[in-house]
Scaffold this motif. Structure first.
Motif, PDB file in Angstrom:
ATOM      1  N   ARG A   1       4.298  -1.392  -2.151  1.00 26.18           N
ATOM      2  CA  ARG A   1       2.967  -1.940  -1.070  1.00 26.18           C
ATOM      3  C   ARG A   1       3.430  -1.014  -0.321  1.00 26.18           C
ATOM      4  O   ARG A   1       4.767  -0.551   0.691  1.00 26.18           O
ATOM      5  N   VAL A   2       1.702  -0.727   0.462  1.00 24.15           N
ATOM      6  CA  VAL A   2       1.862  -0.447   2.448  1.00 24.15           C
ATOM      7  C   VAL A   2       1.264  -1.105   2.487  1.00 24.15           C
ATOM      8  O   VAL A   2       0.281  -2.151   2.316  1.00 24.15           O
ATOM      9  N   PHE A   3       1.203  -0.650   4.542  1.00 21.88           N
ATOM     10  CA  PHE A   3       0.108  -1.649   5.204  1.00 21.88           C
ATOM     11  C   PHE A   3      -0.232  -1.095   5.895  1.00 21.88           C
ATOM     12  O   PHE A   3       0.071  -0.598   6.911  1.00 21.88           O
ATOM     13  N   LYS A   4      -1.185  -1.881   5.806  1.00 20.59           N
ATOM     14  CA  LYS A   4      -2.377  -0.967   6.860  1.00 20.59           C
ATOM     15  C   LYS A   4      -3.590  -2.057   7.910  1.00 20.59           C
ATOM     16  O   LYS A   4      -3.592  -2.817   7.562  1.00 20.59           O
ATOM     17  N   ARG A   5      -3.630  -2.008   8.824  1.00 22.02           N
ATOM     18  CA  ARG A   5      -4.851  -2.931   9.438  1.00 22.02           C
ATOM     19  C   ARG A   5      -6.042  -2.473   9.033  1.00 22.02           C
ATOM     20  O   ARG A   5      -6.113  -1.656   9.269  1.00 22.02           O
ATOM     21  N   ASN A   6      -6.751  -3.716   8.530  1.00 21.52           N
ATOM     22  CA  ASN A   6      -7.788  -3.420   7.996  1.00 21.52           C
ATOM     23  C   ASN A   6      -8.700  -4.574   8.246  1.00 21.52           C
ATOM     24  O   ASN A   6      -9.063  -5.694   8.112  1.00 21.52           O
ATOM     25  N   PRO A   7      -9.463  -4.806   9.604  1.00 21.77           N
ATOM     26  CA  PRO A   7     -10.090  -6.399  10.098  1.00 21.77           C
ATOM     27  C   PRO A   7     -11.269  -6.507   8.839  1.00 21.77           C
ATOM     28  O   PRO A   7     -11.700  -8.181   8.680  1.00 21.77           O
ATOM     29  N   MET A   8     -11.331  -5.676   8.137  1.00 18.34           N
ATOM     30  CA  MET A   8     -12.205  -6.906   7.025  1.00 18.34           C
ATOM     31  C   MET A   8     -11.843  -7.260   6.285  1.00 18.34           C
ATOM     32  O   MET A   8     -12.623  -7.923   5.204  1.00 18.34           O
ATOM     33  N   ILE A   9     -10.035  -7.487   6.202  1.00 16.25           N
ATOM     34  CA  ILE A   9      -9.287  -8.025   4.805  1.00 16.25           C
ATOM     35  C   ILE A   9      -9.520  -9.609   5.321  1.00 16.25           C
ATOM     36  O   ILE A   9      -9.036  -9.548   6.749  1.00 16.25           O
ATOM     37  N   VAL A  10     -10.003 -10.431   4.997  1.00 15.47           N
ATOM     38  CA  VAL A  10      -9.732 -12.045   4.840  1.00 15.47           C
ATOM     39  C   VAL A  10      -8.471 -12.894   4.390  1.00 15.47           C
ATOM     40  O   VAL A  10      -8.408 -12.328   3.695  1.00 15.47           O
ATOM     41  N   GLU A  11      -8.361 -14.303   5.067  1.00 15.06           N
ATOM     42  CA  GLU A  11      -6.926 -14.425   4.316  1.00 15.06           C
ATOM     43  C   GLU A  11      -7.789 -14.984   3.292  1.00 15.06           C
ATOM     44  O   GLU A  11      -8.418 -15.576   3.130  1.00 15.06           O
ATOM     45  N   GLY A  12      -6.726 -15.018   2.281  1.00 14.70           N
ATOM     46  CA  GLY A  12      -6.183 -15.339   1.204  1.00 14.70           C
ATOM     47  C   GLY A  12      -5.236 -15.909   0.508  1.00 14.70           C
ATOM     48  O   GLY A  12      -4.199 -15.687   1.517  1.00 14.70           O
ATOM     49  N   ASP A  13      -5.514 -16.526  -0.758  1.00 14.82           N
ATOM     50  CA  ASP A  13      -3.887 -16.858  -1.152  1.00 14.82           C
ATOM     51  C   ASP A  13      -3.235 -15.889  -1.593  1.00 14.82           C
ATOM     52  O   ASP A  13      -1.870 -16.043  -1.189  1.00 14.82           O
ATOM     53  N   LEU A  14      -3.466 -14.753  -1.616  1.00 12.32           N
ATOM     54  CA  LEU A  14      -2.494 -13.008  -1.765  1.00 12.32           C
ATOM     55  C   LEU A  14      -3.231 -12.161  -1.041  1.00 12.32           C
ATOM     56  O   LEU A  14      -2.912 -11.079  -1.027  1.00 12.32           O
ATOM     57  N   SER A  15      -3.289 -13.024   0.553  1.00 17.60           N
ATOM     58  CA  SER A  15      -4.168 -11.135   1.832  1.00 17.60           C
ATOM     59  C   SER A  15      -3.787 -11.793   2.898  1.00 17.60           C
ATOM     60  O   SER A  15      -3.512 -14.043   3.095  1.00 17.60           O
TER      61      SER A  15
ATOM     62  N   ALA B   1      -5.267 -12.063   6.532  1.00 23.87           N
ATOM     63  CA  ALA B   1      -5.919 -11.418   7.872  1.00 23.87           C
ATOM     64  C   ALA B   1      -5.775 -10.436   7.960  1.00 23.87           C
ATOM     65  O   ALA B   1      -5.241 -10.055   9.155  1.00 23.87           O
ATOM     66  N   GLY B   2      -6.984  -9.535   8.133  1.00 20.12           N
ATOM     67  CA  GLY B   2      -6.474  -7.938   8.704  1.00 20.12           C
ATOM     68  C   GLY B   2      -5.513  -7.273   9.009  1.00 20.12           C
ATOM     69  O   GLY B   2      -5.326  -6.515   9.184  1.00 20.12           O
ATOM     70  N   VAL B   3      -4.870  -7.502   7.440  1.00 20.14           N
ATOM     71  CA  VAL B   3      -4.193  -6.315   7.008  1.00 20.14           C
ATOM     72  C   VAL B   3      -4.071  -6.159   5.340  1.00 20.14           C
ATOM     73  O   VAL B   3      -4.348  -6.964   4.368  1.00 20.14           O
ATOM     74  N   GLU B   4      -4.315  -4.563   5.111  1.00 19.79           N
ATOM     75  CA  GLU B   4      -4.476  -4.480   3.930  1.00 19.79           C
ATOM     76  C   GLU B   4      -3.267  -3.930   3.531  1.00 19.79           C
ATOM     77  O   GLU B   4      -2.311  -3.414   3.409  1.00 19.79           O
ATOM     78  N   GLN B   5      -3.009  -4.189   1.706  1.00 19.91           N
ATOM     79  CA  GLN B   5      -1.864  -4.010   1.367  1.00 19.91           C
ATOM     80  C   GLN B   5      -2.043  -3.584   0.065  1.00 19.91           C
ATOM     81  O   GLN B   5      -1.397  -3.913  -0.834  1.00 19.91           O
ATOM     82  N   PRO B   6      -2.294  -2.018  -0.646  1.00 22.96           N
ATOM     83  CA  PRO B   6      -2.695  -1.713  -1.883  1.00 22.96           C
ATOM     84  C   PRO B   6      -1.039  -1.062  -1.529  1.00 22.96           C
ATOM     85  O   PRO B   6      -0.150  -0.540  -1.096  1.00 22.96           O
ATOM     86  N   LEU B   7      -0.647  -0.794  -3.414  1.00 18.31           N
ATOM     87  CA  LEU B   7       0.208  -0.027  -4.054  1.00 18.31           C
ATOM     88  C   LEU B   7      -0.238   0.737  -3.886  1.00 18.31           C
ATOM     89  O   LEU B   7      -1.014   2.052  -4.613  1.00 18.31           O
ATOM     90  N   HIS B   8       1.260   2.337  -3.274  1.00 22.91           N
ATOM     91  CA  HIS B   8       0.808   3.341  -3.891  1.00 22.91           C
ATOM     92  C   HIS B   8       2.603   4.106  -4.530  1.00 22.91           C
ATOM     93  O   HIS B   8       3.146   3.240  -5.169  1.00 22.91           O
ATOM     94  N   ILE B   9       2.528   5.264  -5.043  1.00 25.35           N
ATOM     95  CA  ILE B   9       3.583   5.448  -6.264  1.00 25.35           C
ATOM     96  C   ILE B   9       4.261   6.879  -4.983  1.00 25.35           C
ATOM     97  O   ILE B   9       2.144   7.675  -5.079  1.00 25.35           O
ATOM     98  N   ALA B  10       4.495   6.370  -4.712  1.00 24.26           N
ATOM     99  CA  ALA B  10       4.918   8.222  -3.912  1.00 24.26           C
ATOM    100  C   ALA B  10       6.624   8.560  -4.528  1.00 24.26           C
ATOM    101  O   ALA B  10       7.246   8.296  -5.320  1.00 24.26           O
ATOM    102  N   GLY B  11       6.522  10.452  -4.191  1.00 25.75           N
ATOM    103  CA  GLY B  11       7.876  10.759  -5.271  1.00 25.75           C
ATOM    104  C   GLY B  11       8.632  12.143  -3.575  1.00 25.75           C
ATOM    105  O   GLY B  11       7.538  12.128  -2.995  1.00 25.75           O
ATOM    106  N   ALA B  12       9.506  12.738  -3.865  1.00 27.67           N
ATOM    107  CA  ALA B  12      10.438  13.510  -3.985  1.00 27.67           C
ATOM    108  C   ALA B  12      11.405  14.372  -4.188  1.00 27.67           C
ATOM    109  O   ALA B  12      11.672  13.546  -5.113  1.00 27.67           O
ATOM    110  N   ALA B  13      10.912  15.375  -4.023  1.00 25.34           N
ATOM    111  CA  ALA B  13      12.299  16.436  -5.084  1.00 25.34           C
ATOM    112  C   ALA B  13      12.399  17.334  -3.758  1.00 25.34           C
ATOM    113  O   ALA B  13      12.388  17.566  -2.997  1.00 25.34           O
ATOM    114  N   TRP B  14      13.522  17.340  -4.244  1.00 24.27           N
ATOM    115  CA  TRP B  14      14.968  18.193  -3.297  1.00 24.27           C
ATOM    116  C   TRP B  14      15.878  19.292  -3.966  1.00 24.27           C
ATOM    117  O   TRP B  14      16.573  18.672  -4.497  1.00 24.27           O
ATOM    118  N   GLY B  15      15.992  20.010  -3.670  1.00 28.19           N
ATOM    119  CA  GLY B  15      17.290  20.612  -4.202  1.00 28.19           C
ATOM    120  C   GLY B  15      17.620  21.741  -5.272  1.00 28.19           C
ATOM    121  O   GLY B  15      16.293  22.467  -5.925  1.00 28.19           O
TER     122      GLY B  15
END
Length: 802
Positions: A572-586, A588-602
């Motif tokens: 998960r990453v965490f971004k400010r978003n005033p549209m997000i409301v308080e909930g059981d899994l949220s 308020a004001g914080v968007e928590q989307p799932l991201h997938i990232a990769g890096a290659a070197w060498g």
């Protein structure tokens, strides 16, 4: 918690041995972690009396003792202990004795004088760290008696690992209640009878915070002898339970806490100036505690103040200002009920360890406070004397204990056994629970010392504990082997991980909180979400992207001489978003989307003889990313990206899917490559997990038996014209221009620019694969198709054929 077995058996003494006792406690949920004697193994040590003592003729610090060890004749012992004196009784290790550490005693000669044994200190016997001199025994000790028997050194200390919900067992009496229930053995009855007041003195108490303190009781005792010696039996029990003996008054308070689970506090009455006020601390107040530590108090910390001066931290630790000393003559004994939620976490915040807070934050009995004050008063009078005043009992707000119902049918279903109504009633009776039963439904009124009984499952657990987990048969559950269908168009996160792992990437799990500099300089996030209480000063903000952590992984491996690194992370990453409301899994004001990232070197590939070595580049990682998207990859488009602070402005791209940006890909910016001292740039990507979840359903079609035709087309195009734009136009035209329907594939195979020319254009050469599924293509139709392609590009972009 340490439980002295002899102390426990004084309260309840079942006819079972230590091993069976500990087994039953463990099976009832009070896990016994270990059992040990109060002293290590040793033998051959007896009680001896020094009859005569004389200086050593050849050593100033040694003396010759004539010792009676109960053998009918005196033994000569050479001793250097400073406290050796005629008439005292001490431990004697006789010849042949084996002391802790396998130290064997034999006849010796010290400075020319024979010694037939060794007089011992407590440290040499392994029962204390005290080593200033010989262990002086009580005068009533029997000469010649084995020291293990005389000092009860074979007594066992049982170490119990209690779960946080069982605060009722944080005392000898609490554990004894459990033993009595498990073994049907009667409990000792304590003397809680009221003590007649000798004086009328009281202290005014004002409770200003009912949410902090529900009940506060205490009494004045005058004329105590604070210098009185703590009885040996009490000091022994305290020390063997892990408590250090301090003074009689402090020892009595600690003793009651260990025996009854009731933390109390004793104030020096002469140091209390004004009324006692129970309240929340005020901003800016501080307190010097009994341990000498001065703490700055917050407004959510409870205190007991004398007038306006803070005297103790409620339920945690007393203050140094009103602490009793050996000169104390008048005291105020206090016992209170502090709400667990008002105490929880406060001691840890101030880096304190407190036996009182350990109990209060879990819940302490709020009903028997007066009885326990009577008990501690009786001990104080017996040991220190004094005249007592009446008990003041201020009750403002006690916890409301709601009845809890348990259905017999539900209990049987959960436990998987047919436990009878009578068995359940017997168990509740043995536990001392007040209950009624109607239509197979038991209604329990939880006792004041059981804060862990709140719901039906709590009562079912009690039935299981006392019935015996070992008596519940081990029956494997039966489940039908139903084949589940697999959703072909929805991909799981596990499949995403599998896809990247199959391409040589290794999964990492980095912290979700990162350095503030990473967010500002690598992610361009000037307003990151800041942690209130970071685990480390540098990990102060929540991440808004994953690539910073992956780059750190690469740097770490590069510094350790790894020549090829491919890592990925799904999180998960965490971004400010005033549209997000308080909930059981949220939040308020914080968007928590799932991201997938990769890096290659060498190296692009592991070193081998078959191909030459080269560094991984943008297009290697782009292909990995397309493989990750699978059947949806043909819908991806890559648009140049020049505004990401972490990426090379000429070698990075936005990833577009269905006209929405779902991520980015590119080389690390040269400045960061230089900053991290990497010999070449890592290639990174980051996309949203949501964009990967939906797959295009594969459509089966018959393979054509007709041959393919390959044609090349080279054009001059402006340097600023993106190749993707050319391809997108043709793909769109294929769906609307019939002549172009035979195009099966297009690939760019050459880019060329005349180095001597100043023209802002370049040559792009494309290879077209043409095929008709039904008929063989004729040259005229092929030429018509290629002419239409050129016409489309010329019309749209103004290119010209090379």
């Amino acid at each position: 918690m340490l439980v002295l077995e002899s102390w426990l058996r004084e309260v309840v003494n079942p006819s079972i041995d230590t091993e069976e006792l500990t087994h039953r406690l463990t099976m009832a949920g009070l896990e016994v972690e270990g059992v040990a004697s109060v002293a290590p193994d040793f033998s051959g040590v007896v009680v001896a009396e020094i009859k005569e003592i004389a200086p050593h003729p050849n050593a100033d610090k040694l003396r010759i003792c004539q010792v009676d060890a109960g053998k009918g004749e005196l033994l000569q012992i050479v001793c250097g202990a400073p406290n050796a004196a005629q008439g005292i009784k001490v431990p004697l290790a006789t010849i042949g004795a084996v002391l802790p550490g396998n130290f064997k005693i034999s006849k010796g000669k010290l400075r020319g004088e024979e010694s037939f044994g060794m007089l011992c200190s407590a440290k040499e016997l392994g029962i204390s760290e005290e080593s200033a001199g010989l262990l002086i025994l009580d005068e009533s000790s029997i000469v010649g008696q084995d020291i293990r028997e005389a000092l009860r050194l074979d007594d066992k200390v049982i170490e119990i690992k209690l779960t946080p919900n069982r605060a009722d067992c944080l005392s000898i009496y609490g554990v004894a209640r459990e033993v009595a229930t498990l073994t049907n053995t009667p409990l000792k009855t304590f003397d809680f009878s009221p003590i007649k007041a000798d004086i009328t003195d009281t202290v005014n108490v004002n409770i200003h915070a009912p949410d902090l303190c529900g009940r506060f009781a205490g009494r004045v005792i005058r004329g105590v002898n604070a210098k009185a010696k703590t009885p040996d039996w009490m000091k022994e029990r305290l020390e063997r339970s892990g408590q250090r003996s301090v003074s009689a008054l402090v020892d009595i308070s600690n003793y009651v806490m260990l025996e009854l689970g009731r933390p109390t506090h004793i104030f020096d009455l002469q140091k209390i100036k004004g009324d006692l006020n129970v309240r929340w601390a005020k901003e800016g107040e501080s307190l010097t505690l009994l341990n000498g530590q001065t703490v700055e108090l917050n407004t959510d910390v409870g205190v007991v103040a004398a007038g306006d001066i803070v005297e103790s931290m409620a339920g945690i630790m007393g203050g140094d200002e009103t602490a009793v000393s050996l000169d104390t003559q008048d005291i105020y004994v206090e016992a209170a009920f502090w709400y667990p939620e008002a105490i929880a976490g406060r001691a840890r915040r101030f880096k304190l360890t407190s036996e009182a807070s350990h109990r209060f934050e879990r819940g302490v009995d709020f009903q028997q406070i007066p009885e326990h004050i009577e008990y501690i008063t009786r001990l104080i009078q017996t040991i220190c004397g004094g005249r007592v005043g009446p008990i003041q009992d201020e009750i403002v707000q006690l916890p409301t204990r709601h009845p809890v119902k348990m259905r017999l049918e539900r209990c049987q279903k959960i436990l998987g056994i047919t436990v009878s109504k009578q068995q359940v009633a017997d168990i509740f009776t043995r536990l001392g629970l007040d209950f009624t039963e109607e239509n197979d439904v038991f209604t329990i009124n939880p006792p004041s010392f059981r804060f862990d009984i709140e719901i039906e499952e709590d009562l079912i657990e009690e039935v299981a504990r006392i019935y015996g987990f070992e008596n519940i048969p081990d029956i494997a559950p039966k489940a039908s082997a139903t084949m589940l269908y697999t959703e072909e168009t929805v991909r799981s996160e596990h499949m995403m991980r599998q896809s990247l792992a199959a391409q040589g990437y290794q999964e990492v799990v980095n912290y979700s909180f990162v350095e503030k500099e990473w967010e500002q300089k690598l992610m361009g996030n000037d307003d990151p979400i800041t942690l209130l209480n970071p685990i480390a000063s540098q990990l102060a903000v929540m991440r808004s992207g994953l690539i910073a952590g992956l780059v750190a992984n690469i740097v770490y491996n590069a510094k350790r001489k790894q020549n090829r690194v491919k890592v990925f992370e799904l999180g998960r990453v965490f971004k400010r978003n005033p549209m997000i409301v308080e909930g059981d899994l949220s939040v308020a004001g914080v968007e928590q989307p799932l991201h997938i990232a990769g890096a290659a070197w060498g190296l692009a590939y592991p070193e081998q003889w078959g191909i030459g070595t080269r560094q991984v580049d943008f297009f290697d990682v782009k292909k990995d990313l397309q493989n990750l998207y699978g059947s949806t990859a043909n819908q991806l488009s890559f648009v140049p990206l020049d505004d990401h602070p972490a990426l090379h402005p000429g070698r990075s791209a936005k990833i577009i899917l269905a006209d929405q940006q779902v991520g980015f890909i590119g080389e690390l910016h040269p400045s960061w490559v230089q900053h991290y001292e990497l010999h070449h740039a890592p290639v990174v990507f980051e996309v949203t997990v949501d964009s990967l979840k939906t797959l295009t359903l594969h459509q089966a079609k018959e393979l054509s038996k007709q041959p393919v035709v390959i044609r090349d087309l080279a054009i001059w195009a402006p340097n600023t014209l993106a190749v993707q734009s050319l391809l997108d136009v043709i793909q769109k035209a294929i769906r609307s221009i019939p002549e172009l329907a035979i195009i099966q594939d297009i690939n760019l195979f050459d880019i060329w620019k005349d180095e001597k020319s100043d023209a802002a254009e370049r040559s792009l050469a494309f290879r077209f694969v043409l095929q008709d599924p039904a008929v063989t293509l004729e040259d005229a139709r092929v030429e018509q198709c290629m002419a239409k392609v050129l016409e489309t590009w010329v019309t749209t972009f103004g290119v010209r054929q090379r």
